[in-house]
Design an enzyme around this catalytic site. Structure first.
Site, PDB file in Angstrom:
ATOM      1  N   CYS A 111       0.815  -1.225   0.000  1.00 42.25           N
ATOM      2  CA  CYS A 111       0.000   0.000   0.000  1.00 42.25           C
ATOM      3  C   CYS A 111       0.840   1.263   0.000  1.00 42.25           C
ATOM      4  O   CYS A 111       0.323   2.368  -0.173  1.00 42.25           O
ATOM      5  CB  CYS A 111      -0.948  -0.024   1.194  1.00 42.25           C
ATOM      6  SG  CYS A 111      -1.819  -1.587   1.321  1.00 42.25           S
ATOM      7  N   HIS A 247      -2.827   6.484   2.920  1.00 43.24           N
ATOM      8  CA  HIS A 247      -3.403   5.288   2.278  1.00 43.24           C
ATOM      9  C   HIS A 247      -4.781   5.016   2.892  1.00 43.24           C
ATOM     10  O   HIS A 247      -4.933   4.986   4.110  1.00 43.24           O
ATOM     11  CB  HIS A 247      -2.462   4.104   2.502  1.00 43.24           C
ATOM     12  CG  HIS A 247      -3.115   2.772   2.301  1.00 43.24           C
ATOM     13  ND1 HIS A 247      -3.861   2.478   1.189  1.00 43.24           N
ATOM     14  CD2 HIS A 247      -3.150   1.659   3.093  1.00 43.24           C
ATOM     15  CE1 HIS A 247      -4.320   1.242   1.297  1.00 43.24           C
ATOM     16  NE2 HIS A 247      -3.913   0.726   2.439  1.00 43.24           N
ATOM     17  N   ASN A 277     -10.243  -1.018   0.451  1.00 40.85           N
ATOM     18  CA  ASN A 277      -8.791  -0.827   0.502  1.00 40.85           C
ATOM     19  C   ASN A 277      -8.216  -1.326  -0.819  1.00 40.85           C
ATOM     20  O   ASN A 277      -8.194  -2.526  -1.082  1.00 40.85           O
ATOM     21  CB  ASN A 277      -8.226  -1.615   1.688  1.00 40.85           C
ATOM     22  CG  ASN A 277      -6.713  -1.545   1.783  1.00 40.85           C
ATOM     23  OD1 ASN A 277      -6.037  -1.194   0.818  1.00 40.85           O
ATOM     24  ND2 ASN A 277      -6.180  -1.895   2.947  1.00 40.85           N
TER      25      ASN A 277
HETATM   26  N1  COA Z   1     -17.912  -9.552  10.454  1.00 39.80           N
HETATM   27  C1  COA Z   1     -18.346  -9.688  11.708  1.00 39.80           C
HETATM   28  N2  COA Z   1     -17.523  -9.915  12.751  1.00 39.80           N
HETATM   29  C2  COA Z   1     -16.214 -10.004  12.486  1.00 39.80           C
HETATM   30  C3  COA Z   1     -15.694  -9.875  11.187  1.00 39.80           C
HETATM   31  C4  COA Z   1     -16.600  -9.646  10.151  1.00 39.80           C
HETATM   32  N3  COA Z   1     -16.209  -9.487   8.856  1.00 39.80           N
HETATM   33  N4  COA Z   1     -14.346 -10.003  11.233  1.00 39.80           N
HETATM   34  C5  COA Z   1     -14.027 -10.183  12.516  1.00 39.80           C
HETATM   35  N5  COA Z   1     -15.152 -10.203  13.269  1.00 39.80           N
HETATM   36  C6  COA Z   1     -15.261 -10.374  14.709  1.00 39.80           C
HETATM   37  C7  COA Z   1     -14.042 -11.010  15.321  1.00 39.80           C
HETATM   38  O1  COA Z   1     -14.105 -12.407  15.209  1.00 39.80           O
HETATM   39  C8  COA Z   1     -14.144 -10.531  16.749  1.00 39.80           C
HETATM   40  O2  COA Z   1     -15.067 -11.321  17.435  1.00 39.80           O
HETATM   41  P1  COA Z   1     -14.790 -11.764  18.951  1.00 39.80           P
HETATM   42  O3  COA Z   1     -14.709 -10.485  19.726  1.00 39.80           O
HETATM   43  O4  COA Z   1     -15.963 -12.609  19.272  1.00 39.80           O
HETATM   44  O5  COA Z   1     -13.488 -12.508  18.904  1.00 39.80           O
HETATM   45  C9  COA Z   1     -14.724  -9.132  16.618  1.00 39.80           C
HETATM   46  O6  COA Z   1     -15.349  -9.086  15.325  1.00 39.80           O
HETATM   47  C10 COA Z   1     -13.716  -8.032  16.716  1.00 39.80           C
HETATM   48  O7  COA Z   1     -12.614  -8.362  15.884  1.00 39.80           O
HETATM   49  P2  COA Z   1     -11.358  -7.472  15.821  1.00 39.80           P
HETATM   50  O8  COA Z   1     -10.310  -8.145  14.995  1.00 39.80           O
HETATM   51  O9  COA Z   1     -11.016  -7.028  17.206  1.00 39.80           O
HETATM   52  O10 COA Z   1     -11.942  -6.218  15.053  1.00 39.80           O
HETATM   53  P3  COA Z   1     -11.255  -4.868  14.754  1.00 39.80           P
HETATM   54  O11 COA Z   1     -12.029  -3.775  15.361  1.00 39.80           O
HETATM   55  O12 COA Z   1      -9.770  -4.904  14.981  1.00 39.80           O
HETATM   56  O13 COA Z   1     -11.493  -4.740  13.182  1.00 39.80           O
HETATM   57  C11 COA Z   1     -10.289  -4.922  11.119  1.00 39.80           C
HETATM   58  C12 COA Z   1     -10.905  -5.666  12.299  1.00 39.80           C
HETATM   59  C13 COA Z   1      -9.613  -5.909  10.169  1.00 39.80           C
HETATM   60  C14 COA Z   1     -11.388  -4.185  10.388  1.00 39.80           C
HETATM   61  C15 COA Z   1      -9.268  -3.911  11.670  1.00 39.80           C
HETATM   62  O14 COA Z   1      -8.391  -4.543  12.573  1.00 39.80           O
HETATM   63  C16 COA Z   1      -8.478  -3.249  10.614  1.00 39.80           C
HETATM   64  O15 COA Z   1      -9.021  -2.554   9.761  1.00 39.80           O
HETATM   65  N6  COA Z   1      -7.135  -3.385  10.648  1.00 39.80           N
HETATM   66  C17 COA Z   1      -6.276  -2.763   9.713  1.00 39.80           C
HETATM   67  C18 COA Z   1      -6.377  -3.487   8.449  1.00 39.80           C
HETATM   68  C19 COA Z   1      -5.742  -2.743   7.340  1.00 39.80           C
HETATM   69  O16 COA Z   1      -6.008  -1.596   7.173  1.00 39.80           O
HETATM   70  N7  COA Z   1      -4.914  -3.438   6.585  1.00 39.80           N
HETATM   71  C20 COA Z   1      -4.272  -2.929   5.489  1.00 39.80           C
HETATM   72  C21 COA Z   1      -3.200  -2.038   5.920  1.00 39.80           C
HETATM   73  S1  COA Z   1      -2.421  -1.473   4.565  1.00 39.80           S
END
Ligand code: COA
Length: 320
Positions: A111, A247, A277
């Site tokens: 990215c 990004h 993204n």
């Molecule tokens: N739908 C519903 N629930 C989901 C899910 C989905 N698509 N994906 C994960 N969950 C659940 C998890 O299992 C977790 O459940 P639990 O609490 O029972 O274990 C809960 O939602 C929270 O998950 P978590 O990983 O803590 O969520 P988060 O707030 O960190 O959000 C992302 C997850 C991936 C959206 C977030 O971490 C993110 O955007 N990270 C950066 C990713 C990124 O930008 N990457 C590219 C960088 S260049």
């Protein structure tokens, strides 16, 4: 001295909304919007490759700027989802666009790719090695997304952006930085296997594996520091920057960066809500939206900072 003299973008026609995922995995629209800000993303057609989207972005660049691209002498394609690793995607663009005399490389900086590409273009043009460098950030991430992984598949989209960098009488690139925390590489990477995902041959790229929480924390902790560094290197203050374009990974990451910098979200363009993204295409897609809305204009100061798999980042400030 050099400047960006042309700019264009492309997003595939197929719009994929959040409801699409409700049938594939255990998720819902509200979770996706709340956690990521994403409402829709675009998906390339089955026969549409990264080079095809690149060509479309360059065609838009030509129609917007009136630039002749036949005399482009270097092409950099920044991508994590190349058509194939050999020949590289830049060579496919060179062939498809009939650009006769151009050096061609792909760079793999996830990215952060597009900004690294601009840095390379600036270096080549300012050194006099090349005069007209085409920088493309293009991704067919749908080919390398694991649609069984609910924590990542909802994030990614396909698209492309293109810029031309040429000599200029005044320097339009005001500062640069880049860096990598390679010890965090395991938090965002591509597997090596050749898998069939969602009916699509993922080619030799494998699929994206991500520790979303770790990447999120790294981004919100390090990017504001790097933004301040870029501004200081340019001898400017944050108030002098008309737009900060990080990004578009996740709207919450952008909001956190804006809050940390005490810099208004209204001046932080994003592409993630409409396009998901799109990795190296996300910064050009966000800028393109603001150009179309008449907000980014010639003479404005625009800071771009890409970050992602590596974990790496690259930034620059340009006078538009
Ligand atoms: N739908 C519903 N629930 C989901 C899910 C989905 N698509 N994906 C994960 N969950 C659940 C998890 O299992 C977790 O459940 P639990 O609490 O029972 O274990 C809960 O939602 C929270 O998950 P978590 O990983 O803590 O969520 P988060 O707030 O960190 O959000 C992302 C997850 C991936 C959206 C977030 O971490 C993110 O955007 N990270 C950066 C990713 C990124 O930008 N990457 C590219 C960088 S260049």
């Amino acid at each position: 001295m050099s400047k960006i003299t042309g700019f264009g973008t492309y997003a595939p026609e197929k719009i994929v909304d959040n409801q699409y995922f409700e049938e594939l995995i255990d998720t819902n629209d509200e979770w996706i919007v709340t956690r990521t800000g994403i409402k829709t993303r675009r998906m390339a057609a089955a026969d549409q490759l990264t080079s095809d989207m690149s060509v479309k972005a360059v065609e838009e660049l030509v129609s917007r700027s009136g630039k002749d691209i036949k005399d482009v002498d270097f092409i950099v394609v920044c991508t994590t989802s190349p058509d194939q690793t050999m020949p590289n995607t830049a060579s496919r663009v060179q062939d498809k666009m009939g650009i006769e005399n151009a050096g061609c490389i792909d760079i793999y900086a996830a990215c952060a790719g597009f900004v690294y590409g601009l840095q390379i273009a600036h270096g080549y043009v300012n050194s006099g090695i090349y005069k007209k460098v085409l920088v493309i950030g293009a991704e067919a991430l749908s080919r390398i997304t694991d649609y069984a992984d609910r924590t990542s598949c909802i994030l990614f989209g396909d698209g492309a952006g293109a810029a031309i960098v040429e000599p200029s009488e005044e320097e339009h690139f005001l500062s640069f930085n880049s860096g990598t925390d390679g010890d965090l590489g395991h938090d965002l990477y591509l597997t090596r296997e050749n898998t069939i995902i969602n009916g699509l041959d993922s080619r030799p790229n494998g699929k994206i594996i991500q520790n979303g929480k770790a990447v999120f924390k790294w981004a919100v902790r390090s990017i504001p520091i790097k933004v301040r560094e870029l501004v200081a290197k340019a001898g400017l203050e944050l108030e002098d920057i008309d737009f900060i374009v990080p990004h578009s990974a996740n709207l919450r990451i952008l909001e956190s960066i804006s809050k940390d910098l005490n810099y208004p979200m209204s001046k932080v363009p994003e592409s993630v809500s409409d396009f998901g993204n799109t990795s190296s295409a996300s910064i050009p897609l966000a800028i393109s939206k603001e150009i179309r809305n008449g907000n980014i204009k010639s003479g404005m100061t625009v800071l771009m900072i890409g970050f992602g798999g590596g974990l790496t980042f690259a930034g620059t400030i340009v006078k538009w």
